[in-house]
Design an enzyme around this catalytic site. Structure first.
Site, PDB file in Angstrom:
ATOM      1  N   ASP A 170     -38.823  12.191  22.202  1.00 38.65           N
ATOM      2  CA  ASP A 170     -38.854  11.605  23.450  1.00 38.65           C
ATOM      3  C   ASP A 170     -40.293  12.229  24.288  1.00 38.65           C
ATOM      4  OD1 ASP A 170     -38.497  10.885  25.987  1.00 38.65           O
ATOM      5  OD2 ASP A 170     -36.371  11.483  26.280  1.00 38.65           O
ATOM      6  N   ARG A 174     -41.603  10.533  26.881  1.00 40.33           N
ATOM      7  CA  ARG A 174     -41.714  10.063  28.257  1.00 40.33           C
ATOM      8  C   ARG A 174     -42.116  11.141  29.204  1.00 40.33           C
ATOM      9  NH1 ARG A 174     -35.775   7.371  28.594  1.00 40.33           N
ATOM     10  NH2 ARG A 174     -35.454   9.314  27.621  1.00 40.33           N
TER      11      ARG A 174
END
Length: 220
Positions: free
Chosen positions: A141, A143
């Site tokens: 991830d 983000r």
């Protein structure tokens, strides 16, 4: 009112490298919104905040929606993203006010469109979504939610009721100074094509998806 942005909100937005560049009315099939367009000078991404009604500052119903071309535009059943976006927009209209942040550069949890498609191909061969990213040498991830916090600050929002099943979004907002008063579940009924993906999100990425238990009981 959301147009009356205070000095603190502007400064908070500037700290995250986010600049508001346009506001325009946006009538939709869900209801009337205003689209606030932002540019993230640190990362080069362009984002949109879809605002319905008068937000106020506290307890604002909000969704941080990561861009997902396959789910949002093509109706992919590999994920639940398109249905979550639809549900979030309907929810803020039903509530009378709220905001949905559409975050560009978040495709495939931040790895990009083509990398996401490569990861999906590996999942079709039996890897889960975490294993697929790692097999490609990519982060699970990638983000970042600094821009989202800056957008909320620019809109004068200090605390939210966050529509999300992902505890990491809550933690990220808190890290950037936006209080999360409540995490509102956004549970979409699973289908055969995404049940394995959703179970992986729950078991390996800590998403709160209690409705999957009913699927387990139904199949046992």
């Amino acid at each position: 009112m959301t147009d009356n942005i205070g000095i603190l909100g502007k400064k908070a937005a500037q700290r995250t490298g986010v600049e508001r560049v346009v506001v325009t009315p946006l009538p939709t099939v869900y209801g009337e919104f205003r689209a606030f367009g932002y540019v993230d000078h640190d990362r080069g991404d362009e984002h949109v905040a879809l605002v319905h009604g008068d937000l106020g500052s506290d307890g604002v119903l909000a969704r941080l929606h990561s861009e997902c071309l396959t789910g949002d535009a093509f109706g992919s059943q590999h994920c639940e993203c398109g249905d979550q976006l639809d549900s979030a927009l309907r929810a803020v209209v039903a509530a009378g006010s709220g905001v949905v942040l559409y975050l560009r550069g978040h495709e495939g949890r931040g790895i990009g469109l083509l990398a996401k498609l490569r990861a999906m191909a590996l999942q079709a061969e039996g890897l889960d979504t975490v294993e697929a990213n790692l097999a490609l040498g990519l982060p699970v991830d990638a983000r970042d939610y600094g821009a989202a916090a800056g957008m909320l600050a620019d809109l004068g929002v200090e605390s939210v009721r966050l529509m999300s099943n992902n505890p990491r979004k809550r933690e990220a907002l808190a890290l950037h100074g936006i209080r999360v008063e409540e995490q509102v579940p956004l549970l979409i009924p699973p289908c055969e094509s995404n049940i394995t993906y959703l179970r992986t999100k729950r078991e390996r990425l800590d998403h709160h998806l209690p409705h999957l238990d009913a699927m387990v009981h139904a199949s046992s």
